[in-house]
Design an enzyme around this catalytic site. Structure first.
Site, PDB file in Angstrom:
ATOM      1  N   CYS A  60      13.285   0.168 -11.232  1.00  0.00           N
ATOM      2  CA  CYS A  60      14.522   0.441 -11.600  1.00  0.00           C
ATOM      3  C   CYS A  60      14.572   0.943 -12.930  1.00  0.00           C
ATOM      4  CB  CYS A  60      15.602  -0.625 -11.495  1.00  0.00           C
ATOM      5  SG  CYS A  60      15.083  -2.215 -12.438  1.00  0.00           S
ATOM      6  N   HIS A 292      17.911  -6.576 -13.693  1.00  0.00           N
ATOM      7  CA  HIS A 292      17.997  -5.136 -12.971  1.00  0.00           C
ATOM      8  C   HIS A 292      18.538  -4.141 -13.899  1.00  0.00           C
ATOM      9  CE1 HIS A 292      17.991  -2.684  -9.410  1.00  0.00           C
ATOM     10  NE2 HIS A 292      19.302  -2.910  -9.229  1.00  0.00           N
TER      11      HIS A 292
END
Length: 452
Positions: A60, A292
């Site tokens: 990510c 994340h």
């Protein structure tokens, strides 16, 4: 159009460059399981044509910045004079590929500072317009895209077959269609990562970080990597400019970024994001949680505009340390001084304190303070500022019904935070309150998206 380049053919990485690159990214040992999570290309999901898919946790740190630039180029490449909402679901494959190319040019152009781009690819990649040194491995030349992982030989074999080629930035634009096809295939994320690092300069990055860019255990990318792809600067911090830490100069973000960054860590008061990342040129932000990175965006540029009252509220809310609509009366003098409201400090402050905290509770309502010094103009429109925000999370399992899609919320910015019973304690709200302390969110179908 023929492409002018600096190196006419693909070359294998020199041994010292190879060693420094791998250690900078992965540390002393490359864990196969962590490496495998990064072994994917840039693939768009079927239900949301402009949204990238992330197969598993880790990449990510590259995928989210690319997604952010895709949205920038899709929504703001041309001046939207009619203020119409762009239907992102109506985008065709050719349109998304073109915008992906524009986004890669943005990122590598920022890193290259308008100079030379150094592309790193795996030599086993097969294309119709570029050739790389052959290897003993079979090439996959059928042109088919897959959302599955590539069949992986060892990560050592992968790295030993990396090759590079240098282009002048202007000339690289002529080859961007080829590169788009390349990064949409196997290992495309790693290709962009390595190319950005090599283009920027490995020694320059080593000078600002003392650990690997990818966590060797969990596989998450570090802040330095995210900042590099967002701003073109390899800095490990999110504050503005420079800071002195006991004689040690720490570098933050030097200029206003095109894409912003907000983090849940700020709501926990671990760090403070500076204005350059909180207030980007475009209403697009990377959202950082503990594990994340996702993307928040708006099609309304008013989301990044700040009027005089917003600037005042920014100062006032900095004294509302708990974010509950109260100010400790002991800080009244400092607050008034910050807003240039003091003429005769001690006497005037005491008068205001007695007026706003008449019961001597030691607290002052933000609403009362604002009404005292910045009362509403009866001719002003009392309607709060509203706009729509959209949230993207590239991991299927983190989305409702395991389907990657943009989640929409109506955002309302109040003039001040009224003390109320907390009904929304979601992570995404806490994160957004670090930029908009008085924001309220109403999500479509009452589905609150996950930032993890």
């Amino acid at each position: 159009m023929a492409m002018a380049d600096i190196t006419k053919t693909w070359k294998k990485l020199e041994s010292d460059v190879y060693t420094n690159l791998i250690k900078l990214v992965w540390g002393d040992t490359v864990q196969d399981e962590v490496f495998l999570r990064w072994a994917q290309g840039f693939q768009f999901t079927e239900g949301e044509p402009s949204a990238l898919m992330q197969i598993s946790g880790g990449p990510c740190a590259v995928i989210a910045p690319v997604q952010a630039y895709i949205l920038k180029n899709m929504l703001f490449a041309q001046e939207n004079t009619e203020e119409t909402v762009i239907d992102l679901k109506a985008k065709s494959t050719s349109e998304t590929k073109k915008v992906l190319g524009d986004s890669l040019l943005d990122i590598l152009g920022n890193v290259a500072k308008g100079d030379t781009v150094k592309l790193i690819v795996h030599s086993n990649h097969c294309t119709s317009t570029e050739s790389t040194p052959s290897t003993s491995h079979d090439s996959n030349c059928d042109g088919e895209s897959s959302h599955k992982r590539p069949k992986l030989f060892s990560c050592n074999d992968f790295h030993k077959q990396l090759v590079y080629k240098e282009y002048l930035l202007e000339s690289f634009k002529d080859s961007i269609d080829w590169y788009v096809e390349h990064v949409m295939g196997d290992f495309g994320v790693l290709s962009l990562l390595y190319s950005a690092l090599y283009t920027y300069g490995l020694d320059k990055i080593k000078a600002v970080v003392d650990e690997s860019l990818i966590d060797s255990t969990h596989g998450h990318g570090g802040q330095c990597l995210v900042n590099l792809l967002l701003t073109g600067e390899a800095t490990a911090h999110v504050f503005d400019g420079e800071k002195d830490a006991g004689g040690l100069k720490l570098m933050g973000v030097s200029t206003q970024s095109q894409i912003g960054f907000l983090t849940l860590m700020e709501s926990h008061r671990y760090i403070e994001v500076g204005w350059h990342l909180k207030s980007p040129l475009y209403p697009i932000w990377i959202i950082g949680s503990e594990t994340h990175l996702t993307v928040l965006f708006s099609q309304d540029k008013e989301a990044v505009s700040e009027d005089k009252k917003a600037a005042i509220m920014k100062v006032v809310n900095s004294y509302d340390t708990e974010g509950n609509g109260f100010i400790n009366s002991a800080y009244l003098s400092d607050l008034m001084s910050s807003l240039n409201l003091l003429s005769e400090p001690e006497e005037y402050v005491d008068i205001i304190k007695n007026k706003l905290d008449s019961e001597g509770l030691g607290i002052i309502l933000v609403s009362s303070f604002m009404e005292e010094f910045f009362p509403r103009d009866q001719n002003d429109n009392d309607e709060p500022k509203t706009f729509y925000l959209y949230h993207y999370n590239g991991i299927k399992r983190s989305n409702n019904s395991n389907k990657i899609e943009y989640h929409r919320a109506k955002a309302t910015l109040r003039d001040f935070l009224e003390p109320t019973v907390v009904t929304d304690s979601s992570s995404i709200l806490k994160c957004l309150q670090t930029k908009w302390p008085t924001i309220e969110l109403q999500w479509d179908n009452e589905i609150v998206p996950s930032v993890n």
